[in-house]
Write an enzyme that holds these catalytic residues in place. Structure first.
Site, PDB file in Angstrom:
ATOM      1  N   SER A 194      -7.846   0.719  -5.881  1.00  0.00           N
ATOM      2  CA  SER A 194      -7.836   2.120  -6.326  1.00  0.00           C
ATOM      3  C   SER A 194      -6.472   2.795  -6.175  1.00  0.00           C
ATOM      4  O   SER A 194      -5.686   2.447  -5.294  1.00  0.00           O
ATOM      5  CB  SER A 194      -8.856   2.934  -5.515  1.00  0.00           C
ATOM      6  N   THR A 214      -9.632   0.675   2.572  1.00  0.00           N
ATOM      7  CA  THR A 214     -10.395   0.380   3.796  1.00  0.00           C
ATOM      8  C   THR A 214      -9.675  -0.701   4.607  1.00  0.00           C
ATOM      9  O   THR A 214      -9.145  -1.658   4.038  1.00  0.00           O
ATOM     10  CB  THR A 214     -11.814  -0.111   3.410  1.00  0.00           C
ATOM     11  N   GLY A 249     -19.521  -7.818  -3.993  1.00  0.00           N
ATOM     12  CA  GLY A 249     -19.298  -6.857  -2.910  1.00  0.00           C
ATOM     13  C   GLY A 249     -20.340  -5.759  -2.874  1.00  0.00           C
ATOM     14  O   GLY A 249     -20.757  -5.302  -1.808  1.00  0.00           O
ATOM     15  N   GLU A 270     -16.948   1.169  -4.092  1.00  0.00           N
ATOM     16  CA  GLU A 270     -17.321  -0.053  -4.849  1.00  0.00           C
ATOM     17  C   GLU A 270     -18.145   0.284  -6.097  1.00  0.00           C
ATOM     18  O   GLU A 270     -19.097  -0.402  -6.438  1.00  0.00           O
ATOM     19  CB  GLU A 270     -18.007  -1.076  -3.946  1.00  0.00           C
ATOM     20  N   THR A 321     -19.150   4.117  -8.204  1.00  0.00           N
ATOM     21  CA  THR A 321     -20.045   5.252  -7.932  1.00  0.00           C
ATOM     22  C   THR A 321     -21.434   4.972  -8.524  1.00  0.00           C
ATOM     23  O   THR A 321     -21.615   4.033  -9.311  1.00  0.00           O
ATOM     24  CB  THR A 321     -19.500   6.546  -8.584  1.00  0.00           C
TER      25      THR A 321
HETATM   26  C1  FAD Z   1     -14.076   5.852   2.402  1.00  0.00           C
HETATM   27  C2  FAD Z   1     -13.590   5.175   1.174  1.00  0.00           C
HETATM   28  C3  FAD Z   1     -13.213   3.846   1.226  1.00  0.00           C
HETATM   29  C4  FAD Z   1     -12.727   3.201   0.082  1.00  0.00           C
HETATM   30  N1  FAD Z   1     -12.272   1.904   0.169  1.00  0.00           N
HETATM   31  C5  FAD Z   1     -11.628   1.360  -0.894  1.00  0.00           C
HETATM   32  C6  FAD Z   1     -10.972   0.090  -0.769  1.00  0.00           C
HETATM   33  O1  FAD Z   1     -11.012  -0.560   0.300  1.00  0.00           O
HETATM   34  N2  FAD Z   1     -10.288  -0.389  -1.829  1.00  0.00           N
HETATM   35  C7  FAD Z   1     -10.202   0.276  -3.012  1.00  0.00           C
HETATM   36  O2  FAD Z   1      -9.563  -0.217  -3.925  1.00  0.00           O
HETATM   37  N3  FAD Z   1     -10.815   1.495  -3.168  1.00  0.00           N
HETATM   38  C8  FAD Z   1     -11.510   2.031  -2.134  1.00  0.00           C
HETATM   39  N4  FAD Z   1     -12.110   3.269  -2.271  1.00  0.00           N
HETATM   40  C9  FAD Z   1     -12.030   3.969  -3.540  1.00  0.00           C
HETATM   41  C10 FAD Z   1     -13.371   4.089  -4.245  1.00  0.00           C
HETATM   42  O3  FAD Z   1     -13.746   2.834  -4.761  1.00  0.00           O
HETATM   43  C11 FAD Z   1     -13.246   5.183  -5.323  1.00  0.00           C
HETATM   44  O4  FAD Z   1     -13.177   6.418  -4.621  1.00  0.00           O
HETATM   45  C12 FAD Z   1     -14.412   5.165  -6.283  1.00  0.00           C
HETATM   46  O5  FAD Z   1     -14.349   4.032  -7.117  1.00  0.00           O
HETATM   47  C13 FAD Z   1     -14.450   6.417  -7.152  1.00  0.00           C
HETATM   48  O6  FAD Z   1     -13.209   6.687  -7.702  1.00  0.00           O
HETATM   49  P1  FAD Z   1     -12.592   8.177  -7.613  1.00  0.00           P
HETATM   50  O7  FAD Z   1     -12.641   8.594  -6.195  1.00  0.00           O
HETATM   51  O8  FAD Z   1     -11.282   8.187  -8.301  1.00  0.00           O
HETATM   52  O9  FAD Z   1     -13.623   9.074  -8.414  1.00  0.00           O
HETATM   53  P2  FAD Z   1     -13.629   9.297  -9.987  1.00  0.00           P
HETATM   54  O10 FAD Z   1     -13.551   7.999 -10.708  1.00  0.00           O
HETATM   55  O11 FAD Z   1     -12.648  10.362 -10.337  1.00  0.00           O
HETATM   56  O12 FAD Z   1     -15.093   9.869 -10.186  1.00  0.00           O
HETATM   57  C14 FAD Z   1     -15.446  11.228  -9.949  1.00  0.00           C
HETATM   58  C15 FAD Z   1     -16.850  11.452 -10.501  1.00  0.00           C
HETATM   59  O13 FAD Z   1     -16.853  11.237 -11.933  1.00  0.00           O
HETATM   60  C16 FAD Z   1     -17.831  10.300 -12.272  1.00  0.00           C
HETATM   61  N5  FAD Z   1     -17.379   9.506 -13.411  1.00  0.00           N
HETATM   62  C17 FAD Z   1     -16.160   8.943 -13.611  1.00  0.00           C
HETATM   63  N6  FAD Z   1     -16.135   8.280 -14.760  1.00  0.00           N
HETATM   64  C18 FAD Z   1     -17.359   8.412 -15.322  1.00  0.00           C
HETATM   65  C19 FAD Z   1     -17.967   7.939 -16.527  1.00  0.00           C
HETATM   66  N7  FAD Z   1     -17.317   7.187 -17.410  1.00  0.00           N
HETATM   67  N8  FAD Z   1     -19.251   8.269 -16.761  1.00  0.00           N
HETATM   68  C20 FAD Z   1     -19.951   9.025 -15.881  1.00  0.00           C
HETATM   69  N9  FAD Z   1     -19.432   9.493 -14.724  1.00  0.00           N
HETATM   70  C21 FAD Z   1     -18.150   9.188 -14.457  1.00  0.00           C
HETATM   71  C22 FAD Z   1     -18.041   9.448 -11.024  1.00  0.00           C
HETATM   72  O14 FAD Z   1     -19.307   8.810 -11.016  1.00  0.00           O
HETATM   73  C23 FAD Z   1     -17.867  10.472  -9.917  1.00  0.00           C
HETATM   74  O15 FAD Z   1     -19.088  11.121  -9.697  1.00  0.00           O
HETATM   75  C24 FAD Z   1     -12.648   3.905  -1.137  1.00  0.00           C
HETATM   76  C25 FAD Z   1     -13.042   5.246  -1.192  1.00  0.00           C
HETATM   77  C26 FAD Z   1     -13.491   5.882  -0.065  1.00  0.00           C
HETATM   78  C27 FAD Z   1     -13.858   7.345  -0.145  1.00  0.00           C
END
Ligand code: FAD
Length: 381
Positions: A127, A159, A243, A364, A366
C-alpha cells in the site's frame, strides 16, 4: 469424510500448544502492550522459539513444515488472547514466508527462509498513500541500473515494519505499463536508502506496529528481485487471496474471545436476585453470538482446507474474510453490552476486542473489495 471443525490429533496438539502459550505467556502483557502501542521483544522472540513465525517453512530450512490450516489455527488461537500477536504471525506466514516459498529462487530460499523461521520478522509493503484498494496504482519506482534496481517511493500502513528485518516491497519498473510493471523485491533492513518512518497511533491492534516505509534511491541487487520482473502483481494477488483466510481466522478468534468473556460474565453477574445468564434476553444474545462465531469458523476452515487440498478457494476466502470481520464487530459489540458498564471500561478485555475488530473490514482488502470479488465470481459463472 471428516467434519470441518474436527481436528486431527496433530492439529489438536498444535492448537492446544498455541492456546497454552497465549494464555500463559501472552495474556499477562496484553493490556500493557495495547496501552504502550508496542509488542514486547521477548514475546516476539517467544513466537519464533515456538515455531509460529515459520509454520509453513520446510523443516530443511528450520521451519515447522506445517499446513496452511495450521497457520490458520495459530492465527485464530492467538487472536483469542491478542489480535495484535495474531496479525504479526499472519503477515509473516501467510504473506511473506508464502511469497518466498512460492516465488523465491533456490538462492533466495536458502538465504531468507532459515532467517524467517529463526529470528527475522518480515513486512509486506504494497500500500501507498495514493494506492490502497486500487493497489496496482502504486507509484514507487524501481529504476534498473546495471545489475541492480534503484527504488524510490513511500509505502504506507506497513504491518510489522518497526520490527522487520526483511521487507517484501512492491514497486513498478514501468509506470506506463500499469499492473504489468509491478515487480516484487526482497529488501533487508539496513540496506542504504530504506528507512522506517512514522508509526501510526491506532484505534485497535495497537501493539502491532504499522509504519511508513521510505525508499530513497534504495539500491537492490538484481538477485533480490522476487519472481519475474513485471509479474509482481501475480505475487500480490495470490498471496492476498490466501492471506485473507488468515484475517478471517483472526476475526473468528477475536469473536470467540468476546463470546467467552460474555458467557463467563453472564454466569457471574447477578441482577434482580439471579445471574443475568438466567434471563432469556441475555441467553438469546449469547445464542446469536455463538451462531455467528460458528458460521465464521466454518467459512474460514473450509477455505483453508480447500487451499490445502489444492482446490479453488478464491470466492470462499473472500466470503470467509468478509463474514468473519463483519461478525467480529457485531459479536464484540454485543459482548460489551452483555458486560454492561464494565464492558465499556479498560478493566475488562471486551472494549479492546471491540476496537481490534474494526481493522478486519479494512486491511487485506476492504469489505467492498471482498464483495466485488464474490460478485465477480458469481456473475462469471
Ligand atoms: C492497521 C493497518 C495495517 C495494514 N497493514 C498493511 C500491510 O502490512 N501492508 C500493506 O501493503 N498494506 C497494509 N495496510 C493497508 C490496507 O490494506 C489499506 O488501508 C486497505 O487496502 C484500504 O486502502 P485505503 O486505506 O487506501 O482505503 P481506500 O482504498 O481509499 O478506501 C476507502 C473506502 O472506499 C471504498 N472503496 C474504494 N474503492 C472502491 C470501489 N471500487 N468500490 C467500492 N468501494 C470502494 C473502500 O471499500 C473504503 O471503504 C494496513 C492498513 C491498516 C489500517
Amino acid at each position: 469424510m471428516q467434519p470441518l471443525t474436527r481436528l486431527s490429533p496433530e492439529e489438536e496438539l498444535f492448537r492446544s500448544t498455541v492456546a497454552r502459550f497465549a494464555r500463559e505467556r501472552l495474556a499477562p502483557h496484553v493490556r500493557q502492550m495495547d496501552e504502550a502501542g508496542v509488542f514486547r521483544p521477548d514475546l516476539l522472540a517467544a513466537l519464533f522459539e515456538l515455531g509460529l513465525m515459520g509454520i509453513n517453512i520446510p523443516e530443511g530450512f528450520g521451519g515447522q513444515d506445517g499446513t496452511f490450516f495450521q497457520s490458520v489455527l495459530a492465527i485464530e488461537e492467538l487472536a483469542r488472547v491478542d489480535p495484535s500477536a495474531s496479525v504479526i504471525v499472519d503477515v509473516q506466514n501467510t504473506l511473506c514466508n508464502a511469497a518466498v516459498l512460492q516465488w523465491g529462487t533456490a538462492d533466495q530460499k536458502s538465504r531468507y527462509l532459515p532467517k524467517l523461521a529463526k529470528d527475522t520478522t518480515a513486512s509486506y509493503a504494497l500500500s501507498e498513500a495514493g494506492s490502497g484498494s486500487d493497489a496496482f496504482a502504486l507509484a514507487t519506482l524501481a529504476r534498473q541500473d546495471g545489475d541492480c534496481f534503484r527504488l524510490t517511493g513511500r509505502k504506507l500502513w506497513i504491518t510489522n515494519a518497526a520490527e522487520a528485518g526483511l521487507f517484501l516491497v512492491f514497486a513498478t519498473i514501468d509506470a506506463s505499463a500499469g499492473y504489468k510493471g509491478i515487480t516484487a523485491f526482497l529488501i533487508e533492513r539496513g540496506t542504504p536508502g530504506l528507512s522506517v518512518g512514522k508509526k501510526e497511533d491506532k484505534l485497535g491492534i495497537r501493539a502491532s506496529s504499522t509504519c511508513e516505509v521510505i525508499l530513497d534511491d534504495c539500491r537492490v541487487p538484481r538477485e533480490n528481485l522476487l519472481g519475474e520482473a513485471g509479474k509482481g502483481y501475480k505475487i500480490a494477488i495470490e498471496t492476498l487471496n490466501e492471506g485473507r483466510i488468515g484475517i478471517g481466522a483472526q476475526m473468528t478468534g477475536l469473536a470467540q474471545a468476546a463470546l467467552d468473556h460474555a458467557l463467563a460474565y453472564a454466569r457471574e453477574r447477578k441482577q434482580f436476585g439471579k445471574a443475568i445468564a438466567e434471563f432469556q434476553g441475555v441467553q438469546f444474545e449469547l445464542a446469536e453470538m455463538a451462531v455467528d462465531v460458528e458460521a465464521a469458523r466454518l467459512l474460514v476452515y473450509n477455505a483453508a482446507r480447500l487451499r490445502d487440498a489444492g482446490l479453488p478457494f478464491l470466492t470462499e476466502a473472500a466470503m470467509a474474510k468478509y463474514f468473519a470481520s463483519q461478525i467480529a464487530e457485531r459479536v464484540a459489540s454485543r459482548a460489551v453490552e452483555v458486560l454492561g458498564g464494565v464492558g465499556f471500561t479498560k478493566d475488562y478485555p471486551v472494549e479492546k476486542l471491540y476496537r481490534d475488530a474494526k481493522i478486519g473490514r479494512i486491511y487485506e482488502g476492504t469489505s467492498n473489495m471482498q464483495r466485488m470479488t464474490i460478485a465477480k465470481q458469481l456473475l462469471s459463472r
